[in-house]
Design a protein around this motif. Structure first.
Motif, PDB file in Angstrom:
ATOM      1  N   LEU A   1      13.650 -73.931  11.222  1.00 16.95           N
ATOM      2  CA  LEU A   1      14.125 -72.625  11.682  1.00 16.95           C
ATOM      3  C   LEU A   1      14.014 -72.481  13.195  1.00 16.95           C
ATOM      4  O   LEU A   1      14.919 -71.934  13.837  1.00 16.95           O
ATOM      5  N   ALA A   2      12.945 -73.004  13.787  1.00 12.13           N
ATOM      6  CA  ALA A   2      12.801 -72.954  15.242  1.00 12.13           C
ATOM      7  C   ALA A   2      13.891 -73.785  15.916  1.00 12.13           C
ATOM      8  O   ALA A   2      14.486 -73.363  16.916  1.00 12.13           O
TER       9      ALA A   2
ATOM     10  N   GLN B   1      26.083 -70.432  20.715  1.00 13.49           N
ATOM     11  CA  GLN B   1      26.553 -69.082  21.040  1.00 13.49           C
ATOM     12  C   GLN B   1      26.971 -69.012  22.500  1.00 13.49           C
ATOM     13  O   GLN B   1      27.996 -68.411  22.835  1.00 13.49           O
TER      14      GLN B   1
ATOM     15  N   CYS C   1       9.367 -74.051   9.019  1.00 12.89           N
ATOM     16  CA  CYS C   1       9.182 -73.360  10.299  1.00 12.89           C
ATOM     17  C   CYS C   1       9.751 -74.181  11.452  1.00 12.89           C
ATOM     18  O   CYS C   1      10.308 -73.615  12.395  1.00 12.89           O
TER      19      CYS C   1
ATOM     20  N   LEU D   1      16.831 -74.532  14.625  1.00  7.95           N
ATOM     21  CA  LEU D   1      18.116 -73.870  14.399  1.00  7.95           C
ATOM     22  C   LEU D   1      18.315 -72.690  15.345  1.00  7.95           C
ATOM     23  O   LEU D   1      19.447 -72.421  15.767  1.00  7.95           O
ATOM     24  N   ASP D   2      17.245 -72.006  15.704  1.00  6.40           N
ATOM     25  CA  ASP D   2      17.348 -70.929  16.704  1.00  6.40           C
ATOM     26  C   ASP D   2      17.844 -71.483  18.037  1.00  6.40           C
ATOM     27  O   ASP D   2      18.704 -70.885  18.689  1.00  6.40           O
ATOM     28  N   ILE D   3      17.318 -72.649  18.426  1.00  8.37           N
ATOM     29  CA  ILE D   3      17.741 -73.278  19.673  1.00  8.37           C
ATOM     30  C   ILE D   3      19.204 -73.693  19.597  1.00  8.37           C
ATOM     31  O   ILE D   3      19.989 -73.445  20.516  1.00  8.37           O
TER      32      ILE D   3
ATOM     33  N   LYS E   1      21.531 -72.474  17.612  1.00 11.85           N
ATOM     34  CA  LYS E   1      22.392 -71.291  17.578  1.00 11.85           C
ATOM     35  C   LYS E   1      22.558 -70.690  18.970  1.00 11.85           C
ATOM     36  O   LYS E   1      23.670 -70.307  19.351  1.00 11.85           O
ATOM     37  N   THR E   2      21.475 -70.614  19.730  1.00 10.13           N
ATOM     38  CA  THR E   2      21.554 -70.083  21.092  1.00 10.13           C
ATOM     39  C   THR E   2      22.498 -70.924  21.942  1.00 10.13           C
ATOM     40  O   THR E   2      23.332 -70.393  22.689  1.00 10.13           O
TER      41      THR E   2
END
Length: 60
Positions: free
Chosen positions: A33-34, A44, A30, A36-38, A40-41
C-alpha cells in the motif's frame, strides 16, 4: 470458451496483472500500500501534466 478477463477493459487487465505480481512476491500489505501510494502520486502527476498541456494548447 473465453474468460471474462479476455474481454475486460485494459485497466482491469492491468490491475489483475499487478495484483498477481504483488501476490507472487508475498509482500506485507502495508509495504504494498505504501508503494502504491508512491506509484499513484507519480502517475497522477504525469496525468495532470498531460491534461495541463492539452488544455493549454486548446486555448492557443
Amino acid at each position: 470458451m473465453s474468460s471474462p478477463l479476455e474481454s475486460a477493459p485494459s485497466h482491469i487487465k492491468l490491475a489483475v496483472d499487478l495484483i498477481m505480481l504483488l501476490e507472487q512476491h508475498d509482500l506485507p500489505a502495508c509495504e504494498v500500500l505504501a508503494a502504491l501510494d508512491i506509484v499513484k502520486t507519480d502517475y497522477q502527476a504525469k496525468f495532470d501534466k498531460v491534461i495541463s498541456s492539452t488544455n493549454n494548447t486548446a486555448f492557443k
